[in-house]
Design an enzyme around this catalytic site. Structure first.
Site, PDB file in Angstrom:
ATOM      1  N   GLN A  46       8.891  -1.435   1.751  1.00  0.00           N
ATOM      2  CA  GLN A  46       8.538  -1.972   0.439  1.00  0.00           C
ATOM      3  C   GLN A  46       8.609  -0.888  -0.623  1.00  0.00           C
ATOM      4  O   GLN A  46       7.874   0.092  -0.560  1.00  0.00           O
ATOM      5  CB  GLN A  46       7.121  -2.555   0.505  1.00  0.00           C
ATOM      6  CG  GLN A  46       6.573  -3.035  -0.824  1.00  0.00           C
ATOM      7  CD  GLN A  46       5.219  -3.693  -0.686  1.00  0.00           C
ATOM      8  OE1 GLN A  46       5.124  -4.863  -0.325  1.00  0.00           O
ATOM      9  NE2 GLN A  46       4.156  -2.956  -0.950  1.00  0.00           N
ATOM     10  N   GLY A  47       9.466  -1.053  -1.616  1.00  0.00           N
ATOM     11  CA  GLY A  47       9.623  -0.089  -2.695  1.00  0.00           C
ATOM     12  C   GLY A  47       8.878  -0.524  -3.945  1.00  0.00           C
ATOM     13  O   GLY A  47       9.502  -0.992  -4.910  1.00  0.00           O
ATOM     14  N   TYR A  48       7.562  -0.388  -3.933  1.00  0.00           N
ATOM     15  CA  TYR A  48       6.736  -0.757  -5.077  1.00  0.00           C
ATOM     16  C   TYR A  48       6.172   0.478  -5.785  1.00  0.00           C
ATOM     17  O   TYR A  48       6.542   0.794  -6.903  1.00  0.00           O
ATOM     18  CB  TYR A  48       5.578  -1.656  -4.624  1.00  0.00           C
ATOM     19  CG  TYR A  48       5.887  -3.129  -4.557  1.00  0.00           C
ATOM     20  CD1 TYR A  48       7.193  -3.598  -4.547  1.00  0.00           C
ATOM     21  CD2 TYR A  48       4.868  -4.066  -4.472  1.00  0.00           C
ATOM     22  CE1 TYR A  48       7.472  -4.945  -4.470  1.00  0.00           C
ATOM     23  CE2 TYR A  48       5.132  -5.424  -4.400  1.00  0.00           C
ATOM     24  CZ  TYR A  48       6.437  -5.865  -4.398  1.00  0.00           C
ATOM     25  OH  TYR A  48       6.704  -7.208  -4.326  1.00  0.00           O
ATOM     26  N   SER A  49       5.241   1.184  -5.127  1.00  0.00           N
ATOM     27  CA  SER A  49       4.509   2.272  -5.774  1.00  0.00           C
ATOM     28  C   SER A  49       5.411   3.424  -6.180  1.00  0.00           C
ATOM     29  O   SER A  49       6.396   3.733  -5.505  1.00  0.00           O
ATOM     30  CB  SER A  49       3.417   2.793  -4.836  1.00  0.00           C
ATOM     31  OG  SER A  49       2.438   1.810  -4.597  1.00  0.00           O
ATOM     32  N   GLU A  96       0.100 -11.359   1.503  1.00  0.00           N
ATOM     33  CA  GLU A  96      -0.588 -10.361   2.317  1.00  0.00           C
ATOM     34  C   GLU A  96      -1.931 -10.855   2.824  1.00  0.00           C
ATOM     35  O   GLU A  96      -2.518 -10.236   3.699  1.00  0.00           O
ATOM     36  CB  GLU A  96      -0.785  -9.066   1.514  1.00  0.00           C
ATOM     37  CG  GLU A  96       0.492  -8.288   1.333  1.00  0.00           C
ATOM     38  CD  GLU A  96       0.245  -6.908   0.745  1.00  0.00           C
ATOM     39  OE1 GLU A  96       0.523  -5.920   1.443  1.00  0.00           O
ATOM     40  OE2 GLU A  96      -0.221  -6.833  -0.397  1.00  0.00           O
ATOM     41  N   SER A 154       5.780   2.918   3.483  1.00  0.00           N
ATOM     42  CA  SER A 154       5.628   2.836   4.938  1.00  0.00           C
ATOM     43  C   SER A 154       6.954   2.490   5.601  1.00  0.00           C
ATOM     44  O   SER A 154       7.693   1.617   5.125  1.00  0.00           O
ATOM     45  CB  SER A 154       4.590   1.776   5.301  1.00  0.00           C
ATOM     46  OG  SER A 154       3.348   2.051   4.692  1.00  0.00           O
ATOM     47  N   SER A 199      -6.454  -0.056  -5.640  1.00  0.00           N
ATOM     48  CA  SER A 199      -7.759   0.587  -5.526  1.00  0.00           C
ATOM     49  C   SER A 199      -8.888  -0.413  -5.758  1.00  0.00           C
ATOM     50  O   SER A 199      -8.685  -1.512  -6.291  1.00  0.00           O
ATOM     51  CB  SER A 199      -7.868   1.723  -6.541  1.00  0.00           C
ATOM     52  OG  SER A 199      -7.896   1.198  -7.858  1.00  0.00           O
TER      53      SER A 199
END
Length: 382
Positions: free
Chosen positions: A115-118, A234, A152, A359
């Site tokens: 997953q390429g989000y953050s 999720e 990840s 968070s």
């Protein structure tokens, strides 16, 4: 809440338990294990009857499979990002061509995803992504340039779904697109593992330098809608499997407390009982969200519950062992300075639980604004 297990579910449980007992055999290479699951039809249980997955299971049977998988001590899944995040997103927003291309390899355990989000400047505040994708004049191809972090399985993945900015000059939620990027592009994609204080490298930095991407899901400029839809998935049955793992960790902490004598301390006993009661509450809350229509902030409630709970469990894991918790194992050597035992790893890794995946502060803001209808936080507020 109407959520119960029928006779058919018990038959399904017996089948799943028997298969796992026969096939879970200690250390197994991740890709081999994914293909084994796919060949037996255990991937894509919740995809419906569209023909893209394997066997079809009801919601309660999906819960049964998740629970039995966790109880069997089967290998960690390397295909869960493709199966549980990308696949439902493609079923909801993808074209028929995209479904036909990507879903069967996921169901077979043949292609892994990340997953390429953050990004360094866009973690919990995902709308701040700066990775750019420029459409090429010769066809429906994009050139992706930017950096993602905390990715990840990027070092193992065949593909990455990337949230990128396709409209130059756009800001926040606007001008984003959801792209599918092949990872095998030497010279255009670089993956750097991030070494954690546990001594392991579960996450990665990913650098895109003009990487090619041909597939955009949901249409150009609709990336935020698609990305938020994916995050909603999720909260599926995987949360119940996670709680099975939590229960096993709690059991180990209780046994350690008895062995060390810490269980004689009434304060420690009270904390252990509280952990058990809170875990039961989380289970019923997870079942409630699966068995009924819930508000859009429900995933944030669940994240707040389990993240704090797991972090407190990590603190208990070292507390009940006393001074021994700060000592390495007997075979600790110079060649392996981070050979942590399970309790030490639990304590260190759980420090990040209240940060990754959004968070605690972000989750509370979502709950306040989307569930409680409170005024939005002023721009620029500290």
């Amino acid at each position: 809440m109407d959520f119960g297990f029928a006779r058919e579910d018990q038959d399904f449980r017996d089948e799943a338990r028997a298969w796992l007992a026969e096939n879970v055999k200690g250390e197994t290479e991740q890709r081999v294990w994914e293909r084994t699951l796919g060949a037996a039809g255990w991937i894509g249980l919740g995809w419906g009857r569209d023909g893209y997955g394997n066997r079809t299971a009801t919601l309660t049977q999906q819960v049964v499979w998740a629970e039995e998988y966790a109880r069997s001590a089967a290998p960690p899944r390397s295909g869960h990002i493709g199966e549980n995040l990308l696949a439902p997103t493609l079923l909801a927003h993808g074209t028929d061509e995209q479904k036909s291309r990507f879903l069967p390899p996921i169901a077979a355990g043949a292609e892994l995803w990340c997953q390429g989000y953050s990004e360094p400047g866009a973690g919990s505040d995902l709308a701040g992504v700066r990775t750019a994708a420029v459409r090429q004049p010769e066809g429906p191809t994009y050139r992706v340039t930017g950096q993602k972090i905390w990715t990840s399985l990027a070092h193992e993945a065949d593909w990455c779904f990337v949230l990128a900015r396709t409209e130059p000059g756009s800001a926040r939620h606007h001008g984003l697109s959801f792209l599918l990027v092949p990872m095998d592009q030497p010279g255009r994609i670089e993956v750097r593992p991030i070494r954690q204080m546990t001594g392991t490298s579960d996450f990665n930095e990913v650098f895109f330098d003009g990487a090619h991407a041909e597939h955009v899901v949901g249409g150009e400029g609709n990336g935020w809608r698609v990305a938020m839809s994916l995050l909603g998935f999720e909260r599926g049955v995987s949360t119940l499997a996670q709680q099975i793992g939590f229960a096993e960790e709690l059991g180990a902490v209780v046994r350690a407390a008895v062995a060390s004598g810490a269980a004689h301390d009434p304060v420690v006993r009270e904390r252990l009982v509280r952990q058990w009661a809170e875990l039961r509450t989380m289970r019923w809350n997870a079942l409630r969200t699966l068995g009924s229509s819930v508000d859009p902030g429900a995933p944030s409630v669940a994240k707040l519950l389990w993240a704090g709970w797991h972090q407190r469990l990590g603190e208990l894991a070292v507390l009940v062992r006393g001074a021994a918790a700060g000592v390495g194992p007997a075979d600790w050597s110079a060649s392996a300075p981070y050979e942590l035992d399970a309790a030490q790893h639990l304590f260190l890794f759980s420090r990040a639980d209240t940060l990754y995946g959004g968070s605690d502060q972000i989750q509370r803001t979502i709950i306040a604004e989307r569930l409680l209808g409170l005024p939005r936080e002023p721009k620029g507020a500290v």
